[in-house]
Design a protein around this motif. Structure first.
Motif, mmCIF file in Angstrom:
data_model
loop_
_atom_site.group_PDB
_atom_site.id
_atom_site.type_symbol
_atom_site.label_atom_id
_atom_site.label_comp_id
_atom_site.label_asym_id
_atom_site.label_seq_id
_atom_site.Cartn_x
_atom_site.Cartn_y
_atom_site.Cartn_z
ATOM 1 N N MET A 1 -61.808 80.828 39.294
ATOM 2 C CA MET A 1 -62.396 80.563 38.318
ATOM 3 C C MET A 1 -62.379 79.589 37.698
ATOM 4 O O MET A 1 -60.713 79.259 37.823
ATOM 5 C CB MET A 1 -61.850 81.989 37.156
ATOM 6 C CG MET A 1 -61.819 81.398 35.942
ATOM 7 S SD MET A 1 -61.266 82.949 35.008
ATOM 8 C CE MET A 1 -61.277 84.014 35.847
ATOM 9 N N LEU A 2 -62.647 78.531 36.876
ATOM 10 C CA LEU A 2 -62.278 76.491 36.454
ATOM 11 C C LEU A 2 -61.542 77.176 35.288
ATOM 12 O O LEU A 2 -62.443 78.477 34.083
ATOM 13 C CB LEU A 2 -63.166 76.606 36.711
ATOM 14 C CG LEU A 2 -64.198 76.545 37.569
ATOM 15 C CD1 LEU A 2 -64.953 75.179 38.498
ATOM 16 C CD2 LEU A 2 -62.614 76.303 39.417
ATOM 17 N N ARG A 66 -62.428 65.551 35.652
ATOM 18 C CA ARG A 66 -63.142 64.898 36.406
ATOM 19 C C ARG A 66 -63.837 65.975 36.499
ATOM 20 O O ARG A 66 -64.822 66.220 38.198
ATOM 21 C CB ARG A 66 -62.430 65.153 38.105
ATOM 22 C CG ARG A 66 -61.119 64.239 37.644
ATOM 23 C CD ARG A 66 -61.893 62.692 38.364
ATOM 24 N NE ARG A 66 -61.780 62.759 39.915
ATOM 25 C CZ ARG A 66 -62.269 61.379 40.379
ATOM 26 N NH1 ARG A 66 -63.528 60.451 39.636
ATOM 27 N NH2 ARG A 66 -63.441 61.772 41.517
ATOM 28 N N GLY A 67 -64.301 67.541 35.839
ATOM 29 C CA GLY A 67 -65.359 67.918 35.870
ATOM 30 C C GLY A 67 -65.389 68.759 37.068
ATOM 31 O O GLY A 67 -64.089 69.353 37.080
ATOM 32 N N PRO A 68 -66.275 69.878 36.897
ATOM 33 C CA PRO A 68 -66.347 71.195 37.930
ATOM 34 C C PRO A 68 -66.096 70.383 39.336
ATOM 35 O O PRO A 68 -65.744 71.500 40.566
ATOM 36 C CB PRO A 68 -67.358 72.280 37.390
ATOM 37 C CG PRO A 68 -68.264 71.239 37.075
ATOM 38 C CD PRO A 68 -67.753 70.445 35.859
ATOM 39 N N LEU A 69 -66.397 69.913 39.680
ATOM 40 C CA LEU A 69 -66.455 69.403 41.278
ATOM 41 C C LEU A 69 -64.783 69.336 41.549
ATOM 42 O O LEU A 69 -64.129 69.731 42.377
ATOM 43 C CB LEU A 69 -66.995 68.323 41.410
ATOM 44 C CG LEU A 69 -67.453 67.732 42.921
ATOM 45 C CD1 LEU A 69 -67.807 69.039 42.918
ATOM 46 C CD2 LEU A 69 -68.096 66.943 43.157
ATOM 47 N N LEU A 125 -71.251 76.924 37.715
ATOM 48 C CA LEU A 125 -70.238 77.876 37.738
ATOM 49 C C LEU A 125 -70.771 79.503 37.654
ATOM 50 O O LEU A 125 -70.108 80.447 37.351
ATOM 51 C CB LEU A 125 -69.125 77.588 36.576
ATOM 52 C CG LEU A 125 -68.668 76.152 36.511
ATOM 53 C CD1 LEU A 125 -68.155 75.855 35.700
ATOM 54 C CD2 LEU A 125 -68.191 76.023 37.313
ATOM 55 N N SER A 126 -72.499 80.289 38.222
ATOM 56 C CA SER A 126 -72.692 81.343 38.789
ATOM 57 C C SER A 126 -72.654 80.988 40.159
ATOM 58 O O SER A 126 -74.166 81.422 40.619
ATOM 59 C CB SER A 126 -73.782 81.571 37.669
ATOM 60 O OG SER A 126 -72.965 81.377 36.842
ATOM 61 N N ARG A 147 -71.232 65.054 39.704
ATOM 62 C CA ARG A 147 -71.883 65.982 39.784
ATOM 63 C C ARG A 147 -72.298 67.292 40.578
ATOM 64 O O ARG A 147 -72.318 66.528 42.109
ATOM 65 C CB ARG A 147 -73.716 65.775 38.840
ATOM 66 C CG ARG A 147 -73.469 64.667 38.656
ATOM 67 C CD ARG A 147 -74.924 63.835 37.521
ATOM 68 N NE ARG A 147 -75.922 64.873 37.459
ATOM 69 C CZ ARG A 147 -77.283 64.753 37.378
ATOM 70 N NH1 ARG A 147 -77.563 64.110 38.288
ATOM 71 N NH2 ARG A 147 -78.010 65.725 37.064
ATOM 72 N N PRO A 148 -72.481 68.387 40.325
ATOM 73 C CA PRO A 148 -72.295 69.352 41.336
ATOM 74 C C PRO A 148 -73.396 68.784 41.976
ATOM 75 O O PRO A 148 -73.688 69.714 43.673
ATOM 76 C CB PRO A 148 -72.608 70.875 40.399
ATOM 77 C CG PRO A 148 -71.548 70.061 39.241
ATOM 78 C CD PRO A 148 -72.458 68.895 39.117
#
Length: 197
Positions: A1-2, A66-69, A125-126, A147-148
């Motif tokens: 979980m982020l 650096r974002g979700p990655l 993130l899902s 970017r993911p």
């Protein structure tokens, strides 16, 4: 979980927002714990988190902004080696439906990633990520390709449609992340719990 997002539109840290008798982060952890284990919470380097159950693994982003990655890398690295795949979410989805998570895990069989996609827009993130994507994520981060979608293009990715998920979560409540105070107030009302800023 982020948990490490900036929360600029909300104005306060989402993880600590009250949602009934618990914080938003505590609620999402509790809901996830009904269907997956272990749970890893990924925080920003200096972020304070509300108290969590002792079995929740807390880790931190290696590098800031650096974002979700970056969060994905930290989370996958913190998982025990016995764990093959992880459902990845943010902490601002208090209406999460555990059956959604179970169904996504089932749909990920045979793929490196299973990600929700609606009208061409992916929901990183899902999604379910196998541990095997970690080297790809690290390579992209090293190239500043944050970017993911770059990760989705690099590995076997199943793009899951809303129709496939309606059996588990008919209203797709799991995808309702809260970005604004209005989103938050509406979610409190829908969940029929107290809260507020």
């Amino acid at each position: 979980m982020l948990c490490g997002g900036k929360s600029t539109r909300m104005g306060v840290a989402k993880a600590t927002l009250p949602f009934g008798p618990e914080t938003m982060l505590q609620r999402v952890v509790r809901l996830l714990a009904t269907t997956v284990s272990p749970i890893v919470a990924v925080a920003a380097r200096d972020q304070e988190l509300p108290p969590l159950p002792a079995d929740v693994i807390v880790t931190r982003d290696e590098r800031e902004a650096r974002g979700p990655l970056e969060g994905l890398r930290a989370g996958l690295k913190a998982l025990p080696e016995s764990v093959d795949a992880a459902y990845v979410t943010s902490c601002d989805v208090p209406l999460l439906v555990p059956a959604f998570v179970e169904h996504m895990l089932m749909l990920s069989d045979g793929y490196d990633i299973a990600v929700m996609e609606i009208d061409g827009f992916t929901h990183p993130l899902s999604a379910v990520y196998r541990r095997s994507v970690l080297p790809h994520a690290e390579s992209l981060l090293a190239q500043d390709r944050l970017r993911p979608v770059f990760l989705f293009d690099a590995v076997r990715t199943r793009r899951v449609s809303p129709a496939e998920m309606r059996v588990a979560d008919p209203d797709l409540r799991t995808l309702r992340n809260l970005n604004t105070r209005e989103d938050y107030e509406a979610a409190l009302k829908d969940a029929d719990v107290a809260g507020g800023l």
